[in-house]
Write a protein that holds these residues in place. Structure first.
Motif, short mmCIF file in Angstrom:
data_model
loop_
_atom_site.label_atom_id
_atom_site.label_comp_id
_atom_site.label_asym_id
_atom_site.label_seq_id
_atom_site.Cartn_x
_atom_site.Cartn_y
_atom_site.Cartn_z
N MET A 1 18.94 14.58 75.09
CA MET A 1 17.68 14.84 75.04
C MET A 1 17.41 16.31 74.34
SD MET A 1 14.48 14.85 77.60
CE MET A 1 13.29 16.31 77.41
N ALA A 2 16.97 16.50 73.12
CA ALA A 2 16.90 18.16 72.63
C ALA A 2 16.27 18.96 73.68
CB ALA A 2 16.59 17.98 71.20
N LEU A 3 16.64 20.06 73.65
CA LEU A 3 15.79 21.21 74.44
C LEU A 3 14.34 21.66 73.57
CD1 LEU A 3 18.58 23.52 75.68
CD2 LEU A 3 17.37 21.88 76.83
N PRO A 4 13.41 21.87 74.39
CA PRO A 4 12.12 22.03 73.48
C PRO A 4 12.53 23.76 72.93
CG PRO A 4 11.50 21.70 75.97
CD PRO A 4 13.24 21.73 75.74
N LEU A 5 11.97 23.89 71.96
CA LEU A 5 11.97 25.21 71.07
C LEU A 5 10.58 26.05 71.41
CD1 LEU A 5 13.00 23.81 67.58
CD2 LEU A 5 14.46 24.56 69.32
N TRP A 6 10.95 27.46 71.34
CA TRP A 6 9.82 28.41 71.54
C TRP A 6 8.91 28.10 70.53
CZ3 TRP A 6 8.30 31.82 75.35
CH2 TRP A 6 7.03 32.72 74.98
N PRO A 7 7.51 27.89 70.89
CA PRO A 7 6.41 27.51 69.95
C PRO A 7 6.43 28.54 68.46
CG PRO A 7 5.54 27.23 71.88
CD PRO A 7 6.79 28.04 72.20
N VAL A 8 6.56 27.76 67.30
CA VAL A 8 6.44 28.79 66.14
C VAL A 8 4.99 29.51 66.21
CG1 VAL A 8 8.27 27.27 64.87
CG2 VAL A 8 5.61 26.66 64.75
N ASP A 9 4.02 28.85 66.72
CA ASP A 9 2.84 29.49 66.47
C ASP A 9 2.44 30.50 67.59
OD1 ASP A 9 2.11 27.69 64.75
OD2 ASP A 9 1.15 26.28 66.11
N LEU A 10 3.65 30.99 68.65
CA LEU A 10 3.59 32.13 69.14
C LEU A 10 4.63 33.46 68.62
CD1 LEU A 10 4.04 30.71 72.49
CD2 LEU A 10 1.88 31.49 71.58
N PRO A 11 4.19 34.46 68.74
CA PRO A 11 5.03 35.66 68.38
C PRO A 11 6.59 35.07 68.80
CG PRO A 11 3.18 36.70 69.53
CD PRO A 11 3.14 35.05 69.80
N GLN A 12 7.50 35.51 67.86
CA GLN A 12 8.85 35.30 67.92
C GLN A 12 9.50 36.30 68.67
OE1 GLN A 12 9.98 32.02 67.05
NE2 GLN A 12 7.74 31.75 67.27
N ALA A 13 9.02 37.36 68.91
CA ALA A 13 9.69 38.39 69.66
C ALA A 13 8.75 39.03 70.52
CB ALA A 13 10.61 39.37 68.77
N PRO A 14 9.09 39.85 71.49
CA PRO A 14 8.08 40.55 72.28
C PRO A 14 8.05 41.80 71.91
CG PRO A 14 10.41 40.61 73.38
CD PRO A 14 10.56 39.64 72.35
N GLU A 15 7.13 42.79 72.34
CA GLU A 15 6.85 44.08 71.85
C GLU A 15 8.28 44.72 72.14
OE1 GLU A 15 3.53 47.13 72.53
OE2 GLU A 15 4.22 46.32 74.31
N ARG A 16 8.86 45.50 71.08
CA ARG A 16 9.91 45.81 71.07
C ARG A 16 10.31 47.00 72.28
NH1 ARG A 16 13.66 46.56 67.09
NH2 ARG A 16 15.09 48.03 67.27
N ARG A 17 9.27 47.70 72.75
CA ARG A 17 9.41 48.93 73.70
C ARG A 17 9.30 47.99 75.22
NH1 ARG A 17 7.31 54.25 73.41
NH2 ARG A 17 9.44 55.25 72.42
N SER A 18 8.71 46.89 75.40
CA SER A 18 8.63 46.09 76.50
C SER A 18 9.95 45.33 76.86
CB SER A 18 7.37 45.10 76.50
OG SER A 18 7.70 44.08 75.85
N TRP A 19 10.73 45.22 75.92
CA TRP A 19 11.99 44.25 76.29
C TRP A 19 12.95 44.87 76.96
CZ3 TRP A 19 11.88 39.39 76.90
CH2 TRP A 19 13.18 38.53 76.67
N SER A 20 13.15 44.62 78.30
CA SER A 20 14.45 45.49 78.97
C SER A 20 14.92 44.43 79.96
CB SER A 20 13.58 46.60 79.66
OG SER A 20 12.73 46.22 80.85
N GLY A 21 15.98 44.66 80.09
CA GLY A 21 16.98 43.84 81.01
C GLY A 21 18.41 44.16 80.92
N GLY A 22 19.07 43.17 81.33
CA GLY A 22 20.42 43.31 81.36
C GLY A 22 21.08 42.17 82.31
#
Length: 124
Positions: A1-22
């Motif tokens: 079974m193929a994995l679902p894909l992030w919807p194309v009708d949503l933004p494809q990346a978060p706001e640049r300054r908000s993306w944090s982690g590690g």
């Protein structure tokens, strides 16, 4: 079974300054009576946890996200494919279990909403 894909009708990346982690702390730490802590790997591969915000979603986009999370991902319990906004490669992701909610929607004024979430990049 193929994995679902992030919807194309949503933004494809978060706001640049908000993306944090590690990398998540996937090591076991032992504190001996004497000497430095002893560390051992608990997994064979690293997982990475990221927090981010997708700003200015329309009401229709919020509904698309609800359906993706609730139906396609069975309330966020299944992994999905998405392009990593840092490395720009396709990866497997799952929603994090941060604090008391899987994600949050914030009214950002007018007819727009900000989606904040925690995602975990899975190995492989």
């Amino acid at each position: 079974m193929a994995l679902p894909l992030w919807p194309v009708d949503l933004p494809q990346a978060p706001e640049r300054r908000s993306w944090s982690g590690g990398p998540r702390e996937d090591r076991a730490v032992f504190e001996p009576d004497v000497g430095p802590p002893l560390l051992a790997a608990r997994t064979t591969a690293d997982t990475w946890e990221w927090n981010g915000t997708f700003p200015m979603l329309t009401r229709a986009q919020v509904q698309i996200f609800y359906a993706f999370w609730g139906v396609d991902l069975r309330r966020g319990t299944l992994p999905f494919l998405w392009i990593d906004p840092v490395l720009h490669d396709e990866a497997r992701w799952i929603f994090g279990a941060a604090q008391d909610r899987a994600w949050s929607i914030i009214a950002s004024g007018g007819r727009h909403f900000d989606l904040s979430l925690t995602l975990i990049r899975l190995p492989g």
